[in-house]
Design a protein around this motif. Structure first.
Motif, PDB file in Angstrom:
ATOM      1  N   THR A 137       0.829  -1.208   0.000  1.00 49.64           N
ATOM      2  CA  THR A 137       0.000   0.000   0.000  1.00 49.64           C
ATOM      3  C   THR A 137       0.863   1.258   0.000  1.00 49.64           C
ATOM      4  O   THR A 137       1.015   1.914  -1.018  1.00 49.64           O
ATOM      5  CB  THR A 137      -0.971   0.003   1.194  1.00 49.64           C
ATOM      6  OG1 THR A 137      -0.246  -0.300   2.396  1.00 49.64           O
ATOM      7  CG2 THR A 137      -2.073  -1.024   1.000  1.00 49.64           C
ATOM      8  N   ALA A 138       1.470   1.593   1.143  1.00 49.69           N
ATOM      9  CA  ALA A 138       2.218   2.852   1.210  1.00 49.69           C
ATOM     10  C   ALA A 138       3.318   2.765   2.243  1.00 49.69           C
ATOM     11  O   ALA A 138       3.252   1.990   3.201  1.00 49.69           O
ATOM     12  CB  ALA A 138       1.269   4.007   1.558  1.00 49.69           C
ATOM     13  N   PHE A 151       5.056   8.380   1.733  1.00 50.04           N
ATOM     14  CA  PHE A 151       3.754   8.874   1.280  1.00 50.04           C
ATOM     15  C   PHE A 151       3.141   9.812   2.323  1.00 50.04           C
ATOM     16  O   PHE A 151       2.557  10.854   1.983  1.00 50.04           O
ATOM     17  CB  PHE A 151       2.812   7.692   1.019  1.00 50.04           C
ATOM     18  CG  PHE A 151       1.461   8.093   0.493  1.00 50.04           C
ATOM     19  CD1 PHE A 151       1.290   8.436  -0.840  1.00 50.04           C
ATOM     20  CD2 PHE A 151       0.356   8.143   1.336  1.00 50.04           C
ATOM     21  CE1 PHE A 151       0.044   8.816  -1.321  1.00 50.04           C
ATOM     22  CE2 PHE A 151      -0.894   8.517   0.865  1.00 50.04           C
ATOM     23  CZ  PHE A 151      -1.048   8.862  -0.474  1.00 50.04           C
ATOM     24  N   GLN A 158      -5.082   8.268   0.511  1.00 45.38           N
ATOM     25  CA  GLN A 158      -4.956   6.816   0.320  1.00 45.38           C
ATOM     26  C   GLN A 158      -6.312   6.133   0.348  1.00 45.38           C
ATOM     27  O   GLN A 158      -6.593   5.247  -0.477  1.00 45.38           O
ATOM     28  CB  GLN A 158      -4.049   6.224   1.406  1.00 45.38           C
ATOM     29  CG  GLN A 158      -3.758   4.735   1.201  1.00 45.38           C
ATOM     30  CD  GLN A 158      -2.748   4.194   2.191  1.00 45.38           C
ATOM     31  OE1 GLN A 158      -1.853   4.920   2.629  1.00 45.38           O
ATOM     32  NE2 GLN A 158      -2.876   2.932   2.549  1.00 45.38           N
ATOM     33  N   SER A 214      -8.248   6.796  -2.829  1.00 44.35           N
ATOM     34  CA  SER A 214      -7.723   6.071  -3.983  1.00 44.35           C
ATOM     35  C   SER A 214      -7.908   4.567  -3.871  1.00 44.35           C
ATOM     36  O   SER A 214      -8.308   3.908  -4.838  1.00 44.35           O
ATOM     37  CB  SER A 214      -6.236   6.391  -4.151  1.00 44.35           C
ATOM     38  OG  SER A 214      -5.669   5.631  -5.187  1.00 44.35           O
ATOM     39  N   THR A 274      -8.076  -0.501   2.721  1.00 44.10           N
ATOM     40  CA  THR A 274      -6.629  -0.347   2.609  1.00 44.10           C
ATOM     41  C   THR A 274      -5.945  -0.533   3.961  1.00 44.10           C
ATOM     42  O   THR A 274      -6.590  -0.603   5.012  1.00 44.10           O
ATOM     43  CB  THR A 274      -6.274   1.038   2.026  1.00 44.10           C
ATOM     44  OG1 THR A 274      -4.904   1.061   1.673  1.00 44.10           O
ATOM     45  CG2 THR A 274      -6.586   2.151   3.017  1.00 44.10           C
ATOM     46  N   LEU A 285      -3.303   1.305   6.465  1.00 39.47           N
ATOM     47  CA  LEU A 285      -2.675   2.585   6.748  1.00 39.47           C
ATOM     48  C   LEU A 285      -1.487   2.397   7.686  1.00 39.47           C
ATOM     49  O   LEU A 285      -1.589   1.706   8.705  1.00 39.47           O
ATOM     50  CB  LEU A 285      -3.689   3.550   7.379  1.00 39.47           C
ATOM     51  CG  LEU A 285      -4.875   3.943   6.482  1.00 39.47           C
ATOM     52  CD1 LEU A 285      -5.863   4.803   7.251  1.00 39.47           C
ATOM     53  CD2 LEU A 285      -4.396   4.673   5.231  1.00 39.47           C
TER      54      LEU A 285
END
Length: 429
Positions: free
Chosen positions: A198-199, A203, A217, A220, A225, A227
């Motif tokens: 993911t990130a 980010f 995030q 999108s 997702t 985090l």
């Protein structure tokens, strides 16, 4: 795996000088049998995991000396013209037998047997060992991590900690041994392994605030997702995450600090906010010991990087490739073995079987040179190449399933993480 480049020069110089001298002596065409085995299990491991067999078959298919390879050998004076002529027509026409990927091995297990002329078989040594030593080491470490994780999923995340091609092979080996997914997209493309990601902290740092980063995030990638919540203050990040995504937030990831304590605090905070289904993933230099230490923590999954791709401190499987039989002048095969101190080998073409106890658990690794099979033994060697044609390819999921079943048949002490002896004895007959 799709490859177009020749693999013939992924070898050591002396393989070709041996070939040249054998061509000169007339012995190059003698039949020979080589086998791959480990004299011991490095790191005090209780068992090893076979991985890389499928990659060996892929590499063998492209083991050809084309014009570029021959020109290099000629210009650097590595071998003479008769040897170059032999290599120009090289095609392995022998047979290869091996343990199936995902299966286990122990000291002395003949995990791969190569039969052919000396000339055909000797030049494959370096390539076969480079693949199997790497992949077996990674899979053996990955299996220990999977055992420590239990039913919690593991993500392979080591691409940035190793050679770019080794990263792809490591993801494949880890998947065989129980990892559920990888961060490496090439491994996903070449081998169909599920990919995840993911990130990173960058980010969050890019945006004007953590709230803005999380909002972007979620907008999108959706509320499901994951985090990353430890860029600044974890408690504040979790509060913001649930405020923005609601109680349907998929997961939070913790990448630093005391992971057990942080996971407990985050779990309590998520539950207090009503996010009972939000999972907690942890990363940060995990190995099998750290994973085992988190067994009681409210963790839902692990991401493992550096330790996985370096074999958790054991980056090679200590496998060797030794000639065990050769053709005599009379045309018969006779056993051969080196007798050097500390590095003895056992002559003769091997057959291998695994014997079970009354509960169906593995009890003995039986390696024979007689060719006869025990009535109740599981045959371990399967034909992979017949007369030069590859016949032993199989789906990666078959190796993954095989490994799961093999580990379930180990005696319980085999799963201990401390240094010890092989889980079952190897007997030679």
């Amino acid at each position: 795996m799709s490859m177009t480049m020749s693999t013939a020069l992924l070898t050591d110089h002396y393989e070709l000088t041996m070939l040249q001298a054998a061509l000169r002596s007339g012995a190059a065409g003698r039949r020979a049998v080589f086998e791959v085995f480990a004299r011991h299990l490095p790191g005090g491991r209780r068992y090893g995991v076979v991985a890389g067999t499928g990659r060996v078959l892929d590499e063998l298919e492209h083991f050809r000396f084309g014009e570029d390879e021959l020109t290099f050998l000629r210009e650097h004076g590595i071998v003479d013209e008769p040897t170059l002529e032999f290599l120009a027509d090289y095609r392995f026409s022998g047979s290869v037998y091996g343990y199936r990927e995902g299966d286990l091995y122990f000291p002395g297990s003949p995990i791969m047997v190569v039969e052919g002329t000396f000339a055909e078989a000797v030049v494959l040594e370096t390539l076969i060992l480079s693949v199997l030593n790497h992949d077996c080491a990674i899979a053996s470490a990955a299996s220990r991590m999977a055992n420590a994780a239990g039913t919690r999923p593991l993500i392979e995340m080591g691409s940035r900690r190793t050679h770019e091609r080794a990263a792809v092979a490591a993801a494949r080996a880890a998947y065989i041994a129980g990892f559920s997914s990888t961060s490496n997209l090439m491994a996903g493309r070449e081998y169909g392994i599920p990919t995840r990601g993911t990130a990173a902290h960058a980010f969050t740092l890019l945006h004007d605030s953590e709230r803005a980063a999380f909002a972007a995030q979620i907008a999108s990638l959706g509320k499901g997702t994951t985090l990353l919540v430890d860029t600044y203050d974890v408690a504040e990040a979790v509060r913001t995450a649930v405020e923005l995504a609601g109680t349907d937030l998929g997961a939070v990831r913790i990448d630093s600090g005391d992971l057990a304590a942080a996971a407990q605090e985050v779990r309590e905070q998520l539950d207090a906010l009503g996010a009972f289904k939000t999972r907690i993933l942890v990363t940060s230099d995990l190995d099998e010991y750290a994973i085992a230490a988190l067994a009681a923590a409210p963790v839902d999954g692990y991401g493992v990087g550096t330790s996985l791709v370096t074999g958790s401190g054991v980056p090679t499987a200590a496998l060797v490739y030794k000639m065990v039989s050769r053709e005599t002048a009379e045309g018969t095969l006779e056993p051969v073995a080196k007798r050097s101190v500390g590095k003895p080998s056992r002559g003769g073409r091997k057959h291998a079987f695994r014997l079970l106890d009354e509960r169906g658990h593995y009890e003995t690794e039986l390696v024979t040179t007689s060719g006869s099979a025990p009535e109740d033994g599981i045959a371990l060697l399967h034909q992979l190449v017949r007369d030069g044609e590859i016949v032993g390819r199989e789906p990666l999921d078959a190796a993954r399933d095989r490994h799961r079943g093999a580990v379930a048949r180990l005696p319980l002490e085999a799963l201990h993480l401390g240094r010890g002896y092989a889980a079952i004895p190897t007997e030679f007959a």
